[in-house]
Design an enzyme around this catalytic site. Structure first.
Site, PDB file in Angstrom:
ATOM      1  N   TYR A 150      53.532  57.734  43.584  1.00 40.71           N
ATOM      2  CA  TYR A 150      54.512  58.832  43.485  1.00 40.71           C
ATOM      3  C   TYR A 150      53.887  59.972  42.697  1.00 40.71           C
ATOM      4  O   TYR A 150      53.223  59.733  41.682  1.00 40.71           O
ATOM      5  CB  TYR A 150      55.776  58.339  42.779  1.00 40.71           C
ATOM      6  CG  TYR A 150      56.804  59.430  42.512  1.00 40.71           C
ATOM      7  CD1 TYR A 150      57.511  60.016  43.565  1.00 40.71           C
ATOM      8  CD2 TYR A 150      57.072  59.871  41.217  1.00 40.71           C
ATOM      9  CE1 TYR A 150      58.456  61.010  43.326  1.00 40.71           C
ATOM     10  CE2 TYR A 150      58.018  60.861  40.971  1.00 40.71           C
ATOM     11  CZ  TYR A 150      58.708  61.421  42.030  1.00 40.71           C
ATOM     12  OH  TYR A 150      59.649  62.403  41.777  1.00 40.71           O
TER      13      TYR A 150
ATOM     14  N   LYS B  24      55.316  63.655  31.010  1.00 44.42           N
ATOM     15  CA  LYS B  24      55.928  62.595  30.196  1.00 44.42           C
ATOM     16  C   LYS B  24      55.478  62.623  28.724  1.00 44.42           C
ATOM     17  O   LYS B  24      55.910  63.499  27.994  1.00 44.42           O
ATOM     18  CB  LYS B  24      55.723  61.236  30.874  1.00 44.42           C
ATOM     19  CG  LYS B  24      56.361  61.254  32.279  1.00 44.42           C
ATOM     20  CD  LYS B  24      56.581  59.914  32.931  1.00 44.42           C
ATOM     21  CE  LYS B  24      57.475  60.094  34.152  1.00 44.42           C
ATOM     22  NZ  LYS B  24      56.823  59.983  35.439  1.00 44.42           N
TER      23      LYS B  24
ATOM     24  N   ASP C  52      46.435  61.465  38.976  1.00 49.76           N
ATOM     25  CA  ASP C  52      47.767  61.828  38.501  1.00 49.76           C
ATOM     26  C   ASP C  52      48.123  60.869  37.373  1.00 49.76           C
ATOM     27  O   ASP C  52      48.529  59.734  37.603  1.00 49.76           O
ATOM     28  CB  ASP C  52      48.771  61.748  39.650  1.00 49.76           C
ATOM     29  CG  ASP C  52      50.187  62.104  39.191  1.00 49.76           C
ATOM     30  OD1 ASP C  52      50.366  62.369  37.990  1.00 49.76           O
ATOM     31  OD2 ASP C  52      51.098  62.109  40.039  1.00 49.76           O
TER      32      ASP C  52
HETATM   33  C1  LIG Z   1      56.992  61.054  36.623  1.00 49.24           C
HETATM   34  C2  LIG Z   1      55.831  61.321  37.502  1.00 49.24           C
HETATM   35  C3  LIG Z   1      55.665  62.556  38.172  1.00 49.24           C
HETATM   36  C4  LIG Z   1      56.716  63.625  38.153  1.00 49.24           C
HETATM   37  O1  LIG Z   1      56.943  64.137  36.882  1.00 49.24           O
HETATM   38  P1  LIG Z   1      58.320  64.932  36.609  1.00 49.24           P
HETATM   39  O2  LIG Z   1      58.200  65.380  35.188  1.00 49.24           O
HETATM   40  O3  LIG Z   1      59.419  63.952  36.854  1.00 49.24           O
HETATM   41  O4  LIG Z   1      58.355  66.068  37.555  1.00 49.24           O
HETATM   42  C5  LIG Z   1      54.498  62.761  38.880  1.00 49.24           C
HETATM   43  N1  LIG Z   1      53.542  61.822  38.935  1.00 49.24           N
HETATM   44  C6  LIG Z   1      53.667  60.641  38.322  1.00 49.24           C
HETATM   45  C7  LIG Z   1      52.549  59.654  38.395  1.00 49.24           C
HETATM   46  C8  LIG Z   1      54.817  60.349  37.588  1.00 49.24           C
HETATM   47  O5  LIG Z   1      54.935  59.144  36.994  1.00 49.24           O
END
Ligand SMILES: *Cc1c(COP(=O)(O)O)cnc(C)c1O
Length: 430
Positions: free
Chosen positions: A145, A268, A240
Site C-alpha cells: 500500500y 507516520k 516507501d
Molecule cells: C500509511 C502509509 C502511506 C500513506 O500515508 P498517509 O499519511 O496515510 O497518507 C503510504 N505508504 C505506506 C507504506 C504507509 O504505511
C-alpha cells in the site's frame, strides 16, 4: 459488556456529516462490525474513549506514535513552538533542525523535502522519478500500500505480469495502464516486466517491509536483487518507508537490510503524531525538485513549525542509545508469551514480527504474498477483536492491519495484553 453509549451516539451523528461517519475508511469498523470507539484522550500506551473505558493501545494511530500517546517531550516542544504562532509559509529554523537530525543520521539520503502526509510523499516521489528518468511507467507489488495516490491504487489483473485493475473508482485508465503490478518475491517476473517494457519504467516502488496487508515476508535477497534490476534497467528504486521508517531502526528498512534505494518516502513516525511526510534522495536526484529543478512540488503547510517540533522531539528520542534494542526485546518477549500458549494448545496461529511491528495471523503457514492470506482468518480476527475490546485491549479494527508496540508499553502492560490475547485465542479456537 462495557458501555459504548456515547460512542454510538457520536457515530450516529458523525454518519450525518462524513461518508461512513469517518474521515478515513478503516476507522469505520466495517471489517470487525460494531461501533467505532470515539477516543477522548491518550496517555502512554493507553487510550480512553468517550464512555470512559480505557484500553491498552496497539493501533497507536496506525503507527506514528512510537513513543506512545501524549509523550511529555513532544508535548513540551510543541507547546514551546506554538506560543510563537502556528504557520508562516516562510522558512523556519525548525525545518533545518529536523532535516539535520535526519540527514546526519542516514547513510542513504543527502537531501529531503517535507510534505504533510505519507500519500503526498509517495505522490511526489513518483513524480520525481518520472521527471528524473523521463519515463512514465511505475512497477509496484501486489499487497503493498502506498497511500491513495491515483497511479498506485492499482491491483493485479489476471496475468502474472499485468497491467492492473484500479482498486478505486475514479482512477483514469491512462494512469492504470502506466502501472505494472507484480507479485512480491518474484524477481523473475520483475525481470520479465523490465524486458516487456524496456526503457519505459521510471520507478520500482515497494514497501521494503510490507505492513499494510498483514506483515508480508520479503527476503533481503529479493530487495537486493530489486535494487540491481532497477539499476540495470535505468529505473529508480523507491522504498516507501512511511510505516517502516524510524520504526525498525533510525534508518528504517534501508538500514536494516543495508540496501540503498534511490528515493525514500517517510510519514507516520517522522511527524511525532502530527501530519508530516517527507521524501529524500541523493543531491543529484533532489536537484530536479522545484525551485532548483523542473519537477514541481509545493505545500502551503509543508514544514509546518508545530509539526516539525513534534518530529524533532520524537526523532531525538529514537537516537538515544539502545532505543530500538529495548523496543525490539520488549516486543519479542510479548510475542513469545503468546507463541508459547499457541504452541502448547497447537492452534493454527502465528505472529509475524519485525522489530516492534507485529501481525496476528490465523494460519500455520508462511505468508509471503497478499493472496496467501486466508480470508477465513478474518472471521476469527473479528471474534478476537471483540473479546479484546471487552477486556481492555485495543487493536486496529481489521485483521489485515498490523499492531505496534511503543516505547510507552511496559513489560507489565504487555504481559497483561498477552494474557488477554491468549484468552481470546482460547475463545476463537474453542
Ligand atoms: C500509511 C502509509 C502511506 C500513506 O500515508 P498517509 O499519511 O496515510 O497518507 C503510504 N505508504 C505506506 C507504506 C504507509 O504505511
Amino acid at each position: 459488556m462495557i458501555s459504548r453509549k456515547r460512542s454510538e451516539e457520536l457515530f450516529t451523528t458523525a454518519k450525518t456529516y462524513f461518508p461512513g461517519g469517518v474521515n478515513s475508511p478503516v476507522r469505520a469498523f466495517k471489517s470487525v462490525g460494531g461501533t467505532p470507539l470515539f477516543i477522548k484522550k491518550g496517555d502512554g500506551c493507553r487510550i480512553t474513549d468517550e464512555d470512559g473505558n480505557t484500553f491498552i493501545d496497539f493501533c497507536l494511530s496506525w503507527g506514528p506514535l512510537l513513543l506512545g500517546h501524549n509523550n511529555s517531550k513532544i508535548r513540551e516542544k510543541v507547546w514551546e513552538t506554538i506560543q510563537n504562532g502556528t504557520s508562516f509559509g516562510a522558512p523556519t529554523a525548525l525545518e533545518n533542525e529536523l532535516a539535520d537530525l535526519i540527514l546526519s543520521n542516514n547513510r542513504y539520503l543527502e537531501k529531503i523535502r517535507f510534505v504533510s502526509s505519507g500519500t503526498e510523499a509517495v505522490m511526489s516521489a513518483v513524480r520525481l522519478a518520472r521527471g528524473f528518468t523521463g519515463r512514465d511507467k511505475i512497477l509496484k507489488f501486489e499487497g503493498c500500500y502506498h497511500g491513495h495516490v491515483d497511479s498506485l491504487l492499482v491491483k493485479a489483473g489476471s496475468g502474472l505480469v499485468t497491467f492492473g485493475n484500479s482498486s478505486s473508482a475514479g482512477v483514469p485508465k491512462g494512469l492504470v495502464n502506466d502501472t505494472i503490478v507484480v507479485p512480491l518475491n518474484r524477481i523473475d517476473l520483475v525481470e520479465a516486466a523490465f524486458q516487456e517494457f524496456e526503457g519505459q519504467i521510471a520507478a520500482v516502488i515497494i514497501e521494503p517491509i510490507p505492513a499494510n496487508n498483514g506483515l508480508l515476508q520479503v527476503s533481503k535477497e529479493f530487495l537486493f536483487c530489486l535494487a540491481c534490476k532497477a539499476k540495470k534497467h535505468g529505473a529508480l528504486l523507491i522504498f516507501d518507508e512511511v510505516i517502516s521508517g524510524y520504526r525498525v531502526g533510525f534508518e528504517g528498512a534501508a538500514g536494516l537490510y543495508d540496501i540503498a534505494p534511490d528515493i525514500i518516502t517517510y510519514g507516520k513516525i517522522i511527524g511525532g503524531g502530527f501530519p508530516v511526510g517527507a521524501y529524500g534522495a541523493s543531491k543529484e536526484i533532489m536537484s530536479r525538485v522545484s525551485p532548483d529543478g523542473d519537477v514541481y512540488q509545493a505545500g502551503t503547510l509543508s514544514g509546518n513549525p508545530v509539526a516539525m517540533s513534534a518530529g524533532i522531539a520524537a526523532l531525538t528520542e529514537c537516537l538515544k542509545p539502545g532505543f530500538y534494542e529495548q523496543l525490539d526485546q520488549k516486543t519479542s518477549r510479548f510475542v513469545s508469551r503468546i507463541e508459547a500458549h499457541v504452541a502448547e494448545r497447537n492452534y493454527p496461529f502465528r505472529i509475524f514480527r519485525i522489530g516492534s511491528i507485529f501481525w496476528l495471523a490465523f494460519t500455520k503457514n508462511d505468508i509471503r504474498a497478499a493472496e496467501e492470506i486466508d480470508p477465513a482468518g478474518m472471521d476469527k480476527f473479528r471474534v478476537l477483536h471483540a473479546f479484546l475490546l471487552d477486556n481492555g485491549v485495543y487493536f486496529g479494527p481489521s485483521g489485515y492491519e498490523v499492531g505496534f508496540v511503543s516505547a510507552a508499553h511496559t513489560d507489565e502492560d504487555l504481559e497483561f495484553s498477552a494474557a488477554k490475547i491468549c484468552e481470546g485465542l482460547d475463545l476463537v479456537y474453542a
